[in-house]
Design a protein around this motif. Structure first.
Motif, short mmCIF file in Angstrom:
data_model
loop_
_atom_site.label_atom_id
_atom_site.label_comp_id
_atom_site.label_asym_id
_atom_site.label_seq_id
_atom_site.Cartn_x
_atom_site.Cartn_y
_atom_site.Cartn_z
N ASP A 182 8.43 7.64 36.54
CA ASP A 182 7.83 8.15 38.08
C ASP A 182 8.57 9.19 38.73
O ASP A 182 8.30 10.05 39.50
CB ASP A 182 7.61 6.72 38.75
CG ASP A 182 6.74 5.84 38.30
OD1 ASP A 182 5.46 6.62 37.61
OD2 ASP A 182 6.48 4.80 38.39
N ALA A 183 10.16 8.72 38.95
CA ALA A 183 11.00 9.34 39.54
C ALA A 183 11.05 10.71 38.86
O ALA A 183 11.03 11.71 39.75
CB ALA A 183 12.34 8.74 39.51
N LEU A 197 8.96 15.68 49.78
CA LEU A 197 9.31 14.42 48.90
C LEU A 197 8.58 13.14 49.68
O LEU A 197 8.14 12.22 48.92
CB LEU A 197 10.90 13.98 49.08
CG LEU A 197 11.59 15.10 48.15
CD1 LEU A 197 13.34 15.08 48.47
CD2 LEU A 197 11.46 14.85 46.65
N VAL A 198 8.58 13.14 50.81
CA VAL A 198 7.93 11.82 51.38
C VAL A 198 6.60 11.76 51.01
O VAL A 198 5.81 10.92 50.49
CB VAL A 198 8.29 11.72 52.98
CG1 VAL A 198 7.29 10.48 53.42
CG2 VAL A 198 9.63 11.44 53.17
N ASP A 199 5.71 12.92 51.32
CA ASP A 199 4.45 12.95 50.97
C ASP A 199 4.19 12.77 49.44
O ASP A 199 2.92 12.25 49.26
CB ASP A 199 3.98 14.63 51.36
CG ASP A 199 3.89 14.77 52.97
OD1 ASP A 199 3.93 13.83 53.67
OD2 ASP A 199 3.91 15.76 53.38
N THR A 200 5.01 13.30 48.49
CA THR A 200 4.63 13.32 47.03
C THR A 200 4.88 11.62 46.65
O THR A 200 4.03 11.23 46.20
CB THR A 200 5.84 14.02 46.27
OG1 THR A 200 5.72 15.14 46.77
CG2 THR A 200 5.43 13.86 45.01
N LEU A 201 5.80 10.96 47.40
CA LEU A 201 6.09 9.70 47.21
C LEU A 201 4.80 8.73 47.72
O LEU A 201 4.39 7.60 47.05
CB LEU A 201 7.24 9.21 47.91
CG LEU A 201 8.53 9.61 47.08
CD1 LEU A 201 9.81 9.67 47.76
CD2 LEU A 201 9.03 8.59 45.78
N PHE A 211 16.28 10.27 46.73
CA PHE A 211 15.67 11.66 46.24
C PHE A 211 16.58 12.76 47.08
O PHE A 211 16.32 12.97 48.20
CB PHE A 211 14.41 11.93 46.24
CG PHE A 211 13.70 11.24 45.31
CD1 PHE A 211 13.32 11.55 43.93
CD2 PHE A 211 13.36 9.75 45.75
CE1 PHE A 211 12.55 10.82 43.09
CE2 PHE A 211 12.53 9.03 44.68
CZ PHE A 211 12.18 9.24 43.89
N ASN A 212 17.60 13.28 46.56
CA ASN A 212 18.58 14.20 47.21
C ASN A 212 18.01 15.79 47.17
O ASN A 212 18.17 16.13 46.17
CB ASN A 212 19.92 14.03 46.85
CG ASN A 212 20.84 14.89 47.61
OD1 ASN A 212 20.64 15.75 48.60
ND2 ASN A 212 22.27 14.80 47.27
N PRO A 263 15.26 17.79 42.77
CA PRO A 263 16.34 16.95 43.62
C PRO A 263 17.02 16.10 42.69
O PRO A 263 16.91 15.85 41.73
CB PRO A 263 15.42 15.96 44.33
CG PRO A 263 14.16 15.84 43.43
CD PRO A 263 13.96 17.22 42.57
N LYS A 264 18.05 15.66 43.33
CA LYS A 264 18.95 14.64 42.55
C LYS A 264 18.51 13.10 42.69
O LYS A 264 18.21 12.90 43.82
CB LYS A 264 20.61 14.80 42.92
CG LYS A 264 21.29 16.17 42.55
CD LYS A 264 22.65 15.91 42.46
CE LYS A 264 23.58 17.10 42.25
NZ LYS A 264 24.58 17.47 42.95
N ILE A 265 18.23 12.49 41.61
CA ILE A 265 17.71 11.30 41.64
C ILE A 265 18.85 10.22 41.47
O ILE A 265 19.77 10.25 40.53
CB ILE A 265 16.63 11.11 40.51
CG1 ILE A 265 15.55 12.19 40.52
CG2 ILE A 265 16.11 9.67 40.59
CD1 ILE A 265 14.65 12.23 39.45
N PHE A 266 18.64 9.14 42.05
CA PHE A 266 19.77 8.19 42.20
C PHE A 266 19.04 6.82 42.58
O PHE A 266 18.31 6.67 43.61
CB PHE A 266 20.56 8.61 43.17
CG PHE A 266 21.77 7.76 43.48
CD1 PHE A 266 22.73 7.51 42.44
CD2 PHE A 266 21.97 6.95 44.62
CE1 PHE A 266 24.09 6.65 42.60
CE2 PHE A 266 23.19 6.20 44.69
CZ PHE A 266 24.05 5.86 43.76
#
Ligand code: GLA
Length: 383
Positions: A353-354, A317-321, A208-209, A369-372
């Motif tokens: 999910d992403a 992002l980390v907390d959401t994941l 997640f960029n 964010p850019k997802i990859f």
């Protein structure tokens, strides 16, 4: 990709390339800012690469072309000094050529060079190491220079440190060189030993960029480097200079009064992170991927509080994941101060999910964010 590269090479230079090589980008799995402290780190090479092509010339010129703009930078092969500003993109292969020659490559004539990339730009996947390693392979082959993989990795790092001017450790070049499909690369950065071990088949990587890049990112990286070196100097007092890798938490507590608060916290992060990498190796060998995931979260927390190379976006992002059951762990991957979060998930983590993560993020920061997602891939090679 190779066909496009060959076609463009012919269009630009009017003849065919003699050699092709490729090298992958990398994910930093665990071991944040441990590499230049002589510590331990684990990474994964991914299935996206930089590919380059080269052919010898009859004169002493070096020509580098940009596949995007068609711009050509022409240099004299006996003037190997770093290019500035708009031309600085040539410094990666140029530095590699300089240090290959210093290592014994004999070149009587120059070359034409072109590269192409399937790595997303600016995603923290180390496209710079990928171009260094692919050019080390291509130029060695072009001039018939025999160098082993470790030498090429070291030349890539030397070029990044001395020619590009970034004081990085050996993680990026080491993983781009020694990567293997379905495996992680473990690096002991003091002995420069590289080993591979298998990654359980059920694991997936998602990136997640945040696309946030701190304006001072290079300077902040160098600051962290210097803070670690100052702490190591104090810890080494009374003996020979040693890097942070050599010290325990007890050693650190014993000199706490001689360190600034910042130096103490940077050193504590590195010492504990080294221990986490070793623990991750042990757990991976036992197949305890849930335990590894917890270490990834702990690593991020340490970056957030002790090393202070995270930022609001990455923390979010980390907390959401963390709220997803099919995510084993997540952490910032790479230098930090913006950039990307890497999530290790099981195979049920889906595009949907992403998207949920991206939507939650966009609600807060106004931009997705850019997802990859990517698979692991093999290290640098001729192709
Ligand atoms: C960047 C550097 C690496 C390493 C990481 C942080 O990616 O290029 O050498 O220091 O940051 O772990």
């Amino acid at each position: 990709m190779k066909e496009t590269l060959e076609k463009s090479f012919k269009e630009i230079y009017g003849r065919s390339p003699e050699v092709f090589a490729q090298a992958p980008g990398r994910i930093e799995f665990i071991g944040n800012h441990t590499d230049y402290n002589g510590g331990y780190v684990m990474g994964a090479a991914i299935d996206k690469v930089v590919m380059c092509a080269a052919a010898k010339r009859a004169d002493k010129k070096l020509r580098f072309a940009s596949i995007k703009t068609g711009e050509i930078v022409e240099l004299d092969m006996d003037d190997l000094t770093p290019r500035k500003r708009e031309q600085n993109w040539v410094n990666y292969p140029l530095g590699v050529f300089k240090y290959l020659r210093e290592a014994g490559l004999k070149a009587e004539v120059g070359f034409d060079f072109l590269d192409i990339s399937s790595l997303p730009a600016g995603a923290g996947l180390s496209s710079s190491a990928a171009i260094e390693l692919s050019s080390a392979f291509a130029l060695s082959a072009l001039y018939g220079f025999e160098a082993d993989l470790k030498t090429k990795v070291r030349i890539g790092k030397k070029s990044e440190n001395l020619f590009v001017g970034m004081p990085c450790g050996i993680l990026d070049q080491g993983v781009s060189g020694f990567g293997k499909k379905d495996a992680l690369v473990f690096i002991d950065c003091k002995t420069e030993d590289f080993s591979n071990f298998p990654l359980p088949g059920k694991c997936r990587f998602w990136l997640f960029n945040s696309t946030k890049k701190h304006a001072l990112v290079d300077g902040l990286y160098a600051d962290r480097h210097n803070e670690c070196m100052r702490a190591a100097k104090v810890l080494s007092e009374g003996g020979e200079d040693r890097l942070l890798r050599e010290f325990s938490l007890d050693d650190l507590e014993a000199v706490k009064g001689k360190l600034t608060d910042v130096e103490y916290r940077r050193a504590r992060h590195v010492i504990e992170e080294n221990a986490r990498v070793l623990k991750a190796e042990e757990l991976l060998l036992k197949g305890d991927i849930e335990g590894v995931g917890k270490l990834l979260y702990a690593s991020h927390n340490s970056s957030r509080t002790l090393f202070e190379n995270s930022c609001e976006e990455l923390d979010f992002l980390v907390d959401t994941l963390k709220g997803f059951k099919n995510v084993y762990g997540a952490r910032l991957s790479g230098g930090g101060f913006g950039g990307a979060v890497m999530a290790l998930t099981d195979e049920t983590f889906s595009e949907e999910d992403a998207r949920k993560v991206a939507k939650t993020y966009a609600e807060k920061f106004g931009q997705e964010p850019k997802i990859f997602t990517c698979a692991t891939g093999d290290g640098a090679k001729l192709c």
